[in-house]
Design an enzyme around this catalytic site. Structure first.
Site, PDB file in Angstrom:
ATOM      1  N   ARG A   1      14.346 -22.779 -16.518  1.00 38.92           N
ATOM      2  CA  ARG A   1      15.242 -23.108 -17.671  1.00 38.92           C
ATOM      3  C   ARG A   1      15.716 -24.426 -17.782  1.00 38.92           C
ATOM      4  O   ARG A   1      15.813 -24.759 -18.984  1.00 38.92           O
ATOM      5  CB  ARG A   1      16.511 -22.205 -17.296  1.00 38.92           C
ATOM      6  CG  ARG A   1      17.582 -21.859 -18.416  1.00 38.92           C
ATOM      7  CD  ARG A   1      18.503 -20.912 -18.068  1.00 38.92           C
ATOM      8  NE  ARG A   1      19.601 -20.767 -19.214  1.00 38.92           N
ATOM      9  CZ  ARG A   1      20.571 -20.548 -19.040  1.00 38.92           C
ATOM     10  NH1 ARG A   1      21.377 -20.608 -17.925  1.00 38.92           N
ATOM     11  NH2 ARG A   1      21.598 -20.299 -19.762  1.00 38.92           N
TER      12      ARG A   1
ATOM     13  N   ARG B   1      30.057  -8.597 -30.523  1.00 37.09           N
ATOM     14  CA  ARG B   1      29.387  -7.512 -30.021  1.00 37.09           C
ATOM     15  C   ARG B   1      30.364  -6.751 -29.049  1.00 37.09           C
ATOM     16  O   ARG B   1      30.089  -5.490 -29.301  1.00 37.09           O
ATOM     17  CB  ARG B   1      28.038  -7.995 -29.116  1.00 37.09           C
ATOM     18  CG  ARG B   1      26.815  -8.550 -30.000  1.00 37.09           C
ATOM     19  CD  ARG B   1      25.926  -9.369 -29.005  1.00 37.09           C
ATOM     20  NE  ARG B   1      24.553  -9.675 -29.775  1.00 37.09           N
ATOM     21  CZ  ARG B   1      24.023 -10.512 -29.289  1.00 37.09           C
ATOM     22  NH1 ARG B   1      24.198 -11.353 -28.359  1.00 37.09           N
ATOM     23  NH2 ARG B   1      22.892 -10.739 -30.000  1.00 37.09           N
TER      24      ARG B   1
ATOM     25  N   HIS C   1      27.429 -18.660 -22.957  1.00 35.12           N
ATOM     26  CA  HIS C   1      26.845 -17.773 -23.767  1.00 35.12           C
ATOM     27  C   HIS C   1      25.570 -17.172 -23.337  1.00 35.12           C
ATOM     28  O   HIS C   1      24.562 -17.873 -23.553  1.00 35.12           O
ATOM     29  CB  HIS C   1      26.239 -18.339 -25.200  1.00 35.12           C
ATOM     30  CG  HIS C   1      25.586 -17.368 -26.351  1.00 35.12           C
ATOM     31  ND1 HIS C   1      25.792 -16.380 -26.710  1.00 35.12           N
ATOM     32  CD2 HIS C   1      24.156 -17.660 -26.541  1.00 35.12           C
ATOM     33  CE1 HIS C   1      24.745 -15.734 -27.474  1.00 35.12           C
ATOM     34  NE2 HIS C   1      23.873 -16.701 -27.362  1.00 35.12           N
TER      35      HIS C   1
END
Length: 365
Positions: A138, A201, A225
């Protein structure tokens, strides 16, 4: 000697024809060139003014175009600019939208790889960046995106120094921090799309379980997020009634109805959609249009978006996380001091630590 009369007549006839052709040609040219002037009578000599609600979208991939279309359908902007380095794709998307102009309320749709096309934007939405490669860490992904953003952000600020930037590219919280650093803009004008979509959501899944519309189920997902996001179960309510007042174990590990699974589904949502169709785009497009509307229309609505949280909830590092924030025409002007339970604060701090672990090793900022 005198010329024969037939020669004089013939010469005059030819000159008359030539003059007639010249006159007709000139008249035809004049008619073509002045059709607009003949049709429209100007009342003022002033040129069209600078757009007041211009929006630029950087990146015309699936997400960028979903943002663009959602904004067009909400009739939020008087000029839409698209920017990308892939010139054919960029021009194709612009033409496709322009061909639908009859059905839209946005008079100007333009595109270019040159950021000059974005000049005088109120909002610039950044969706560009590189995707994670198989086996890539990442941190390496973020560092590659830092290098991309170094080409984007200074150009955005050069041509629209008074704009508000909405960052959508992932990992959005870290890249919002990167944008803030590269732009030199005040923090209230650099906003990450954050958990506005996660919250949507969350509310959809709860509403589906309760048989209600999502607007009736109030609650937030905060923090990153991503996988370390925080569902604020203590704040979930329907018609002002906290659901934990009906079931104190609501959302916890002890909950017999397993409502905690709803948050797990939120975290897994993007992975599921990507597995099924290869990418996510429509929901994030709707989400970004929602944020843009609150800014352009000065609505002062509350959205869970990514902002600088240093000094809040005991967080000591310069990280961007989503908290409930007020958006208006100045940008992100306030953060709501939401009362969280101790375990929720602990989760928020853990979310901050996750992001800082990546951010602290970034270079060239």
């Amino acid at each position: 000697d005198a010329l024969p009369i037939w020669h004089i007549v013939s010469t005059l006839h030819q000159e008359s024809r030539a003059s007639s052709c010249s006159t007709n040609s000139s008249a035809l040219h004049c008619t073509m060139a002045n059709l607009k002037q003949k049709l429209i009578c100007p009342v003022t000599d002033e040129k069209c003014c600078i757009p007041t609600n211009k929006v630029t979208v950087v990146g015309v991939g699936q997400v960028g175009m979903a943002c663009a279309v959602s904004i067009l359908l909400r009739e939020l902007t008087d000029e839409l600019a698209l920017i990308d380095i892939m010139e054919d794709r960029l021009r194709g998307e612009m033409l496709d939208l322009q061909h639908g102009s009859l059905f839209l309320k946005t008079p100007v749709i333009v595109s270019d790889k040159d950021y000059a096309v974005s000049a005088n934007s109120r909002i610039v939405i950044i969706t560009g960046g590189v995707r994670q490669q198989e086996g890539e860490s990442r941190l390496n992904l973020v560092q590659r995106n830092v290098n991309v953003f170094k080409q984007i952000v200074p150009q955005v600020v050069k041509y629209s120094p008074n704009c508000i930037i909405i960052v959508v590219s992932n990992p959005v919280d870290v890249l919002t921090y990167v944008t803030w650093k590269l732009s030199g803009l005040p923090k209230h004008r650099v906003i990450g799309s954050g958990t506005n979509l996660d919250t949507a959501r969350f509310r959809h899944l709860m509403a589906e379980k309760l048989g209600l519309h999502p607007s009736c189920c109030n609650g937030y997902v905060l923090g990153e997020h991503g996988d370390s996001s925080v569902a604020v179960w203590s704040g979930v309510n329907v018609a002002g009634l906290p659901l934990q007042s009906l079931s104190p174990e609501f959302g916890s590990d002890k909950d017999s109805e397993n409502w905690k699974e709803v948050h797990k589904l939120v975290v897994d949502s993007a992975y599921e959609v990507i597995r099924l169709k290869g990418y996510t785009n429509w929901a994030i497009g709707f989400s970004v249009a929602d944020l843009s509307e609150s800014i352009l229309k000065n609505l002062c609505k509350i959205h869970p978006v990514s902002t600088m949280v240093k000094g809040m909830y005991g967080i000591e590092d310069e990280v961007f996380l989503s908290l409930p924030c007020v958006l208006n025409n100045q940008g992100l002007t306030s953060v709501i001091n939401q009362k969280l339970k101790d375990e929720e604060v602990a989760q928020l701090k853990k979310s901050a630590d996750t992001l800082w672990a990546i951010q602290k090793d970034l270079k060239d900022l």
